[in-house]
Design an enzyme around this catalytic site. Sequence first.
Site, short mmCIF file in Angstrom:
data_model
loop_
_atom_site.label_atom_id
_atom_site.label_comp_id
_atom_site.label_asym_id
_atom_site.label_seq_id
_atom_site.Cartn_x
_atom_site.Cartn_y
_atom_site.Cartn_z
N THR A 153 -30.20 64.30 2.28
CA THR A 153 -30.11 63.26 3.31
C THR A 153 -30.43 61.91 2.68
OG1 THR A 153 -30.73 64.83 5.01
CG2 THR A 153 -31.06 62.50 5.54
N CYS A 191 -42.77 50.19 -17.49
CA CYS A 191 -41.91 51.06 -16.69
C CYS A 191 -42.39 52.50 -16.71
CB CYS A 191 -40.47 50.98 -17.16
SG CYS A 191 -39.73 49.43 -16.64
N1 PLP Z 1 -33.59 50.54 -16.63
C1 PLP Z 1 -34.32 49.45 -16.94
C2 PLP Z 1 -33.75 48.45 -17.90
C3 PLP Z 1 -35.58 49.25 -16.38
O1 PLP Z 1 -36.28 48.18 -16.71
C4 PLP Z 1 -36.08 50.22 -15.48
C5 PLP Z 1 -37.44 49.97 -14.94
O2 PLP Z 1 -38.13 50.70 -14.43
C6 PLP Z 1 -35.28 51.33 -15.15
C7 PLP Z 1 -34.05 51.46 -15.76
C8 PLP Z 1 -35.72 52.39 -14.22
O3 PLP Z 1 -35.52 52.03 -12.88
P1 PLP Z 1 -36.39 52.75 -11.71
O4 PLP Z 1 -37.76 52.18 -11.78
O5 PLP Z 1 -35.67 52.37 -10.44
O6 PLP Z 1 -36.32 54.21 -11.96
#
Ligand code: PLP
Length: 386
Positions: A242, A329
Amino acid sequence: MGKTRIFLDYNATAPLRPEARAALIAACDTGGNASSVHEQGRAARALIDHARRDVARFAGAAGATVVFTSGGTEANNLALTPELHRSGEARRPTRLLVSAVEHPSVLHGHRFPADRVTPIPVLATGVVDLAALAAMLDGLGEGEVPLVALMLANNETGVIQPVAEAARLVRAFGGFVQCDAVQAAGKLALDFHGLDVDLMTLSAHKIGGPQGVGALIAAADIQLGTPLIRGGGQEGGRRAGTENLPGIAGFAAAARAAGDGLEDMTRIRRLRDRLEAGIEAAVPGAAIIGREAERLANTVCFGAPGMEVETLVIAFDLAGIAVSSGSACSSGKVGPSHVLQAMGRGGEGVRGAVRVSLGRDSDEEDVVRFLEVWSEVSSRARASAA
Ligand code: PLP
């Protein structure tokens, strides 16, 4: 009244835009499942359809397929598969070439066997080495089909990659191109068709949308192969489950509000330039990383000789300023940055760099306060090292 805390970590996540919050809350009250045929279901479906069009427009990708995912990480995982092909064609990628500075979800998130994956080196500037890419493409064996993954802008340094030029090279070899535009979105005008890529990844929370939602955009003739998440026909059979209706509505509202981001970026670039000049004036040995390349206007990545990056980040935090070390990240990860390593930055550089990333609420006052704190913490660090 001044801000109680200063947020300079927009590349990690951008604060939720009021438009996105309003759309998200309104979608919570839709009360239907987009797969249901009744009125509430149809209302939910209409919201998703509109959102799909808005996100495609935001990416300069009218007519392309937009698959909503749980974020950029999932979209990158979904994109990089040896089953990828064009409708009606048998050719599938046999080799994945990924720039050495990609986000970990590209570097490690693919479905190719490890011996089919080759990193593309970058120059000391952080820009992908196009000559090396051309040589790698030339060296492919008979019948080999390349899939090249190249981000539009780097999350740690802000360095912008020559995606259109790379795509031209790859096309000459009948290959496929995937572009992670997560960090470029809202900071550069996106042009999916102009870049001539097959796939593009977006994440809502980097443009002021909610966390936990993103999209993979695929050219109209691209087939993605076996979905990662199976068990339902949602998203045209490409991603079961969903739909995250509030998230998708918030994402689309953020995309509409962010637009091409250019107006904001002119102002932000001025702040960024002041910030960099102040960083160097206080600590002459400080190195602004990626400066020789074209960069996002909001990102400063700097290393300071003899200073522990983690200590600096904590000192800023204690002074009420949120910045990060390299990439934030992957939560709490402390270690050498693969991006700086790929740029050949030895010693201090590889130990880390502080990333300051500005955004729509950043202002002069933030820059002044940052530089005051920088001056204090850097002279303290030098005094204790002496
Ligand atoms: N790609 C890049 C260049 C990013 O800086 C990030 C950051 O987290 C991501 C992918 C991953 O995205 P998400 O946090 O939405 O999983």
